[in-house]
Scaffold this active site. Structure first.
Site, PDB file in Angstrom:
ATOM      1  N   ASP A  64       0.820  -1.218   0.000  1.00 24.92           N
ATOM      2  CA  ASP A  64       0.000   0.000   0.000  1.00 24.92           C
ATOM      3  C   ASP A  64       0.854   1.269   0.000  1.00 24.92           C
ATOM      4  O   ASP A  64       0.538   2.261  -0.648  1.00 24.92           O
ATOM      5  CB  ASP A  64      -0.907   0.075   1.237  1.00 24.92           C
ATOM      6  CG  ASP A  64      -1.563  -1.234   1.629  1.00 24.92           C
ATOM      7  OD1 ASP A  64      -0.995  -2.306   1.333  1.00 24.92           O
ATOM      8  OD2 ASP A  64      -2.634  -1.188   2.246  1.00 24.92           O
TER       9      ASP A  64
ATOM     10  N   ARG B  50      -6.204  -6.097  -3.408  1.00 24.33           N
ATOM     11  CA  ARG B  50      -6.020  -4.641  -3.391  1.00 24.33           C
ATOM     12  C   ARG B  50      -4.572  -4.259  -3.085  1.00 24.33           C
ATOM     13  O   ARG B  50      -4.091  -3.235  -3.582  1.00 24.33           O
ATOM     14  CB  ARG B  50      -6.985  -3.976  -2.402  1.00 24.33           C
ATOM     15  CG  ARG B  50      -6.932  -2.451  -2.511  1.00 24.33           C
ATOM     16  CD  ARG B  50      -8.166  -1.767  -1.993  1.00 24.33           C
ATOM     17  NE  ARG B  50      -8.321  -1.793  -0.560  1.00 24.33           N
ATOM     18  CZ  ARG B  50      -9.406  -2.218   0.078  1.00 24.33           C
ATOM     19  NH1 ARG B  50     -10.442  -2.702  -0.594  1.00 24.33           N
ATOM     20  NH2 ARG B  50      -9.476  -2.183   1.386  1.00 24.33           N
TER      21      ARG B  50
END
Length: 414
Positions: A180, A255
């Site tokens: 991330d 993700r």
């Protein structure tokens, strides 16, 4: 008998009149009903605008994007507003500009102080909304926006690092790099260095530091067998989620991989053509694209846990799929990826429209089957297990999906 007929006739006439009146009333009701369903989002617009207008309708205050009840400086508004900026550049619609401006105007005071932000938290997630300032400052020349950018850059200059130079994801997560973090920090850092650091030596140092983050993620998090990357890496190997030999978390999260792909194609917008790091990142992107394509479902979508297919509890997930679609479409358009990956992007986009997009009667567009949140460690503790990733809440219209969906729509001109 005549009296009976006299009584029946008026009754019959009254009955006919009453029936006609009821019928007319019902017809009038129908007309009124259809008029009450106002078409808020026109269906003749492209999907990018339809979704952006839907987001504005859902969250009239940009500071409350992500279902927040209070204004917050955080990464999710930054993501959607970055998408909004691209819609504005395509349409020149003042409504989009005003929505972006409202976010920065509300959260940054006259001295450049960012409300709800603490530099001392050393949280990479907080850098993402700096992209909003990079968009606004050249247009407004408001000094407070420049000062806020300088604060975010100062955070990156002081961010704690692993022994080989990788940014900790947050101060509260020592010795850890997450996929991330590369999207949260590196596009901003590269863009800021190019446009606002007026010292060639310092600028070059930032570029080198940015490329190093990608080098380290590749070194520590990539699985050589599949080419996929693990969500997190703990240098200390002390976390319960960390493999005691490698320090990696257990699974390939959709993700997480999506963040990483977007980080690569966006950083390349600002890294100079002659910087040696460009070719390395393009190489990483091509390896990534092959690995991601290998786990794409027949529907065009991708699974929440990428390599676990139809395993019980797994599901086809919207945010990661939107991110991959954007990454592939942009990668091909910019010449970083071979043309074959445009077919992958189009297949994914069709999968999104056919399976995960729904449109309400008033035109509002929804993106369904979004993983609401996922991380590692913390309190309550997130162990990174298969069960953890597949049991986190699922919701519609998570901004971590709607933002990339808008950007993918723009890239594919849908």
């Amino acid at each position: 008998m005549k009296n009976s007929i006299k009584q029946i006739v008026p009754f019959a006439i009254a009955l006919v009149l009453l029936t006609t009146a009821c019928k007319n009333a019902k017809e009038n009701e129908k007309v009124v009903d259809t008029k009450t369903i106002e078409n808020i989002v026109p269906e003749n617009l492209k999907w990018s605008e339809r979704m952006m207008l839907s987001e504005i309708e859902r969250f009239p205050e940009a500071t409350k994007l992500d279902f927040s009840d209070k204004p917050r400086w955080t990464y999710t508004p930054g993501l959607v507003l970055s998408a909004c900026a691209r819609v504005y550049e395509q349409t020149n619609n003042q409504k989009y500009y005003d929505y972006i401006y409202d976010y920065a105007n509300t959260l940054i005071d006259s001295t450049g102080t960012i409300d709800t932000y603490k530099l001392s938290n050393q949280n990479l997630d907080m850098i993402k909304s700096g992209d909003v300032l990079l968009f606004l400052y050249p247009k407004t020349k408001e000094d407070r926006f420049l000062k806020a950018m300088e604060t975010l850059n100062a955070q990156l200059e002081s961010q704690p690092k692993t022994s080989d130079g990788g940014y900790w994801h947050k101060k509260i997560y020592p010795n850890q790099m997450w996929l991330d973090g590369l999207y949260m920090a590196e596009p901003f850092h590269t863009h800021y260095a190019r446009d606002y650091v007026n010292d060639p030596v310092k600028t070059e140092k930032i570029y080198n530091d940015v490329v190093l983050q990608f080098d380290l993620i590749q070194k520590h998090s990539k699985d050589e067998k599949t080419g996929l990357l693990y969500h997190g890496w703990d240098e200390s190997k002390e976390q319960k989620w960390a493999n005691k030999e490698t320090g990696n978390s257990q699974h390939f999260w959709s993700r997480g991989m999506g963040w990483y792909g977007m980080a690569m194609v966006d950083v390349l917008d600002f890294l100079p053509e002659n910087h040696p790091g460009r070719e390395k990142i393009i190489k990483y992107l091509n390896q990534y694209a092959e690995a991601i394509t290998n786990v794409q479902d027949e529907s065009g979508l991708w699974w929440q846990v990428l390599d676990q297919g139809n395993r019980e509890g797994n599901y086809l997930e919207a945010t990661g799929t939107s991110m991959f679609t954007y990454t592939f479409a942009k990668g091909v358009r910019k010449g970083y990826l071979p043309e074959k990956f445009l077919e992958v992007a189009n297949k994914a986009y069709t999968g999104l429209i056919d399976n995960l997009i729904s449109v309400e009667e008033n035109g509002i567009v929804n993106l369904n089957k979004c993983c609401a949140v996922a991380g590692l460690g913390g309190n309550p503790y997130r162990d990174g297990s298969y069960e953890y990733y597949t049991n986190e809440p699922i919701r519609s219209n998570d901004p971590k999906g709607t933002g990339p969906f808008i950007m993918a729509s723009l890239e594919l001109n849908k």
